[in-house]
Design a protein around this motif. Structure first.
Motif, PDB file in Angstrom:
ATOM      1  N   LEU A 165       0.861  -1.172   0.063  1.00 11.51           N
ATOM      2  CA  LEU A 165       0.159  -0.050  -0.143  1.00 11.51           C
ATOM      3  C   LEU A 165       0.797   1.361   0.171  1.00 11.51           C
ATOM      4  CD1 LEU A 165      -2.773  -0.830   2.583  1.00 11.51           C
ATOM      5  CD2 LEU A 165      -3.195  -0.296  -0.012  1.00 11.51           C
ATOM      6  N   GLY A 166       0.396   2.241  -0.686  1.00  9.46           N
ATOM      7  CA  GLY A 166       1.081   3.471  -0.535  1.00  9.46           C
ATOM      8  C   GLY A 166       2.236   3.590  -1.182  1.00  9.46           C
ATOM      9  N   TRP A 173       6.243  -0.144   5.463  1.00  8.43           N
ATOM     10  CA  TRP A 173       5.242  -0.701   4.877  1.00  8.43           C
ATOM     11  C   TRP A 173       4.120   0.221   4.822  1.00  8.43           C
ATOM     12  CZ3 TRP A 173       6.099  -5.050   2.528  1.00  8.43           C
ATOM     13  CH2 TRP A 173       7.314  -5.901   2.922  1.00  8.43           C
ATOM     14  N   GLY A 174       2.984   0.203   4.219  1.00  6.68           N
ATOM     15  CA  GLY A 174       1.718   0.968   4.233  1.00  6.68           C
ATOM     16  C   GLY A 174       1.124   0.736   5.442  1.00  6.68           C
ATOM     17  N   SER A 175       0.158   1.733   5.704  1.00  5.33           N
ATOM     18  CA  SER A 175      -0.413   1.700   7.002  1.00  5.33           C
ATOM     19  C   SER A 175      -2.211   1.609   7.016  1.00  5.33           C
ATOM     20  CB  SER A 175      -0.305   3.170   7.844  1.00  5.33           C
ATOM     21  OG  SER A 175       1.064   3.396   8.128  1.00  5.33           O
ATOM     22  N   VAL A 176      -2.694   0.851   7.866  1.00  2.93           N
ATOM     23  CA  VAL A 176      -4.043   0.537   7.912  1.00  2.93           C
ATOM     24  C   VAL A 176      -4.679   0.944   9.153  1.00  2.93           C
ATOM     25  CG1 VAL A 176      -5.940  -1.320   7.378  1.00  2.93           C
ATOM     26  CG2 VAL A 176      -3.728  -1.272   5.813  1.00  2.93           C
ATOM     27  N   ILE A 177      -5.938   1.477   8.996  1.00  2.00           N
ATOM     28  CA  ILE A 177      -6.461   1.790  10.417  1.00  2.00           C
ATOM     29  C   ILE A 177      -7.818   0.899  10.373  1.00  2.00           C
ATOM     30  CG2 ILE A 177      -8.021   3.565  11.504  1.00  2.00           C
ATOM     31  CD1 ILE A 177      -6.222   5.837  10.591  1.00  2.00           C
ATOM     32  N   VAL A 178      -7.905   0.161  11.335  1.00  2.00           N
ATOM     33  CA  VAL A 178      -9.088  -0.939  11.535  1.00  2.00           C
ATOM     34  C   VAL A 178      -9.985  -0.233  12.628  1.00  2.00           C
ATOM     35  CG1 VAL A 178      -9.891  -3.116  11.978  1.00  2.00           C
ATOM     36  CG2 VAL A 178      -7.559  -2.485  10.787  1.00  2.00           C
ATOM     37  N   ALA A 287      -5.197   3.194   4.028  1.00  2.00           N
ATOM     38  CA  ALA A 287      -6.488   2.350   4.021  1.00  2.00           C
ATOM     39  C   ALA A 287      -7.367   2.440   5.543  1.00  2.00           C
ATOM     40  CB  ALA A 287      -6.524   0.956   3.561  1.00  2.00           C
ATOM     41  N   VAL A 288      -8.737   2.415   5.170  1.00  2.00           N
ATOM     42  CA  VAL A 288      -9.426   2.407   6.359  1.00  2.00           C
ATOM     43  C   VAL A 288     -10.466   1.346   6.126  1.00  2.00           C
ATOM     44  CG1 VAL A 288     -11.163   3.396   7.818  1.00  2.00           C
ATOM     45  CG2 VAL A 288      -9.106   4.812   7.084  1.00  2.00           C
ATOM     46  N   ILE A 289     -10.450   0.404   7.357  1.00  2.00           N
ATOM     47  CA  ILE A 289     -11.321  -0.911   7.165  1.00  2.00           C
ATOM     48  C   ILE A 289     -12.343  -0.619   8.358  1.00  2.00           C
ATOM     49  CG2 ILE A 289     -11.675  -3.409   7.353  1.00  2.00           C
ATOM     50  CD1 ILE A 289      -8.709  -3.679   6.810  1.00  2.00           C
ATOM     51  N   TRP A 290     -13.652  -0.420   7.797  1.00  2.00           N
ATOM     52  CA  TRP A 290     -14.802  -0.377   8.815  1.00  2.00           C
ATOM     53  C   TRP A 290     -15.351  -1.339   9.607  1.00  2.00           C
ATOM     54  CZ3 TRP A 290     -15.132   4.853  10.493  1.00  2.00           C
ATOM     55  CH2 TRP A 290     -14.757   5.853   9.684  1.00  2.00           C
ATOM     56  N   CYS A 291     -15.219  -1.835  10.541  1.00  2.00           N
ATOM     57  CA  CYS A 291     -15.924  -3.033  11.208  1.00  2.00           C
ATOM     58  C   CYS A 291     -17.129  -2.490  12.464  1.00  2.00           C
ATOM     59  CB  CYS A 291     -14.841  -3.725  11.961  1.00  2.00           C
ATOM     60  SG  CYS A 291     -13.430  -4.211  10.851  1.00  2.00           S
ATOM     61  N   PRO A 292     -17.801  -1.596  12.152  1.00  2.00           N
ATOM     62  CA  PRO A 292     -18.938  -1.212  12.871  1.00  2.00           C
ATOM     63  C   PRO A 292     -20.264  -2.051  13.355  1.00  2.00           C
ATOM     64  CG  PRO A 292     -19.205   0.183  11.308  1.00  2.00           C
ATOM     65  CD  PRO A 292     -18.180  -0.718  10.817  1.00  2.00           C
ATOM     66  N   GLY A 293     -20.383  -2.928  12.259  1.00  2.00           N
ATOM     67  CA  GLY A 293     -21.438  -4.253  12.487  1.00  2.00           C
ATOM     68  C   GLY A 293     -22.322  -3.722  11.070  1.00  2.00           C
ATOM     69  N   PHE A 294     -23.543  -4.104  11.421  1.00  2.00           N
ATOM     70  CA  PHE A 294     -24.484  -4.211  10.354  1.00  2.00           C
ATOM     71  C   PHE A 294     -25.899  -3.957  10.969  1.00  2.00           C
ATOM     72  CE2 PHE A 294     -21.267  -7.310   9.655  1.00  2.00           C
ATOM     73  CZ  PHE A 294     -20.738  -7.394   8.416  1.00  2.00           C
ATOM     74  N   ARG A 295     -26.827  -3.834   9.749  1.00  2.00           N
ATOM     75  CA  ARG A 295     -28.345  -3.465  10.097  1.00  2.00           C
ATOM     76  C   ARG A 295     -29.191  -4.578   9.708  1.00  2.00           C
ATOM     77  NH1 ARG A 295     -26.020  -0.842  13.251  1.00  2.00           N
ATOM     78  NH2 ARG A 295     -26.089   1.350  13.644  1.00  2.00           N
ATOM     79  N   PRO A 296     -30.309  -4.718  10.028  1.00  2.00           N
ATOM     80  CA  PRO A 296     -31.096  -6.035   9.611  1.00  2.00           C
ATOM     81  C   PRO A 296     -31.659  -5.610   8.183  1.00  2.00           C
ATOM     82  CG  PRO A 296     -32.016  -5.202  11.920  1.00  2.00           C
ATOM     83  CD  PRO A 296     -30.923  -4.326  11.362  1.00  2.00           C
ATOM     84  N   ALA A 297     -31.449  -6.675   7.319  1.00  2.00           N
ATOM     85  CA  ALA A 297     -31.576  -6.507   5.852  1.00  2.00           C
ATOM     86  C   ALA A 297     -33.057  -6.634   5.616  1.00  2.00           C
ATOM     87  CB  ALA A 297     -30.918  -7.444   5.247  1.00  2.00           C
TER      88      ALA A 297
END
Length: 360
Positions: A165-166, A173-178, A287-297
């Protein structure tokens, strides 16, 4: 063309298959409609490193034990897909894959289920669509300004996708925020243990790790005990939340113990090249990886006008209060204790099938 049936099940992940098993026991005419072209539900879309956090024998749907995976205490997602595929075949469940349901409507005493390839008139519907198809992204300042990659849990597959990355400095190396709790910890651990990117793990509140010896079996027991206490009018035991919020699966333990999984508080905003915190500190990111969950489909149920607070539909167990011919299955404690898990969905699926049999 309109087809007639007693029951339509929408979705054939673990919840839809459990519903199919119990409907088969009750003997109504039914069909299962599923948007995916192949069996396996959301498990076929999971990251490469994902493992169950219960042994196979404690991760089974009703009627058929999940076989152990050779050499593994905790099976991987591919093993779960094989199990669900075999389960569907074993019970000859009438699953129509590649059939996306667009809407469910009331129609002359029946429920009209509209899909891309046809319409079904049913006396009852079980919606078992889960949450995977509706990832949640928080409103955060600067999200549209950030020039790096942004993706959600649903898009993450493997650390190799982030190598290079980058333009990293020599030897770097590149950097990632999770960003996120339980899934965030697992993805951050996956990347950190791989060692090819710099990882910053960010959480909304300080994370609390569950004890290392706790796995899915214990969590299911705790969740069930809480539901029984509430149903009996006793004090709330707190359930799983009383134990912690981060499941210490082996990779998470390894990264934590190696000092690779130190959380930072939530940043204030994203910038073009990273994130900025309240105290003025900054962190660059590719990069940013968003892991805040889900909502009912549940968008297919919008014509029924049943939505309540926070997008949930009020239910009595699995039955929708505003439409007694509709049952919702597989959305966690909202529709039954641990009903979003393999081991937990069997009981509410049985109850839904029995209630529908009485209705019919």
């Amino acid at each position: 063309m309109t087809q007639h049936t007693d029951v339509v099940v929408v979705g054939s992940g673990q919840a839809g298959l459990a519903a199919g098993y119990h409907l088969r026991c009750q003997s109504p005419d039914f069909t299962i409609l599923d948007a995916d072209p192949a069996p396996g539900g959301s498990w076929q879309h999971m990251r490469d490193s994902l493992r169950l956090f219960s042994p196979a024998e404690h991760s089974s749907l009703p009627g058929r034990l999940m076989p152990a995976q050779a050499g593994e205490t905790y099976p991987d997602a591919g093993h779960v897909v094989d199990y669900l595929t075999g389960y569907e075949k074993r019970y000859d469940l009438p699953d129509r894959h590649g059939t996306r349901v667009g809407a469910v409507r009331r129609d002359a005493g029946r429920l009209l289920v509209e899909a891309g390839c046809g319409t079904w008139r049913a006396r009852a519907v079980i919606s078992a669509t889960g949450t995977w198809s509706r990832p949640f992204l928080p409103a955060i300042a600067g999200r549209g300004v950030f020039t790096g990659r942004q993706l959600h849990t649903v898009n993450y597959r493997r650390p190799a996708d982030f190598t290079g990355l980058g333009v990293p400095p020599a030897g770097g190396w590149g950097s990632v925020i999770v960003v996120g709790g339980n899934s965030g910890a697992q993805i951050a651990a996956d990347l950190a243990l791989d060692g090819h990117v710099n990882v910053t793990w960010v959480t909304q509140r300080p994370p609390r790790f569950l004890a290392d010896d706790i796995d899915g079996r214990a969590l299911f027991d705790v969740t069930t005990a809480r539901r029984r206490a509430l149903d009996a009018g006793r004090d709330d035991t707190g359930g799983v939340a009383s134990l912690g919020d981060i499941v210490a699966v082996p990779p998470v333990r390894a990264a934590r113990d190696a000092g690779l999984l130190t959380p930072k508080p939530m940043f204030t905003r994203l910038t073009a090249d990273g994130a900025r915190w309240d105290d003025g500190s900054r962190s660059g990111a590719d990069a940013v990886i968003w892991c805040p969950g889900f909502r009912p489909a549940l968008s297919h149920l919008a014509p029924l006008n049943l939505r309540g607070p926070r997008g949930h539909m009020p239910t009595d167990d699995t039955r929708a209060l505003g439409e007694p011919r509709l049952h919702l299955l597989g959305h966690g404690d909202w529709t039954g204790p641990a009903s979003a898990t393999l081991i937990g969905v069997g009981r509410p699926a049985r109850d839904a099938a029995r209630a529908i049999a009485q209705l019919l």
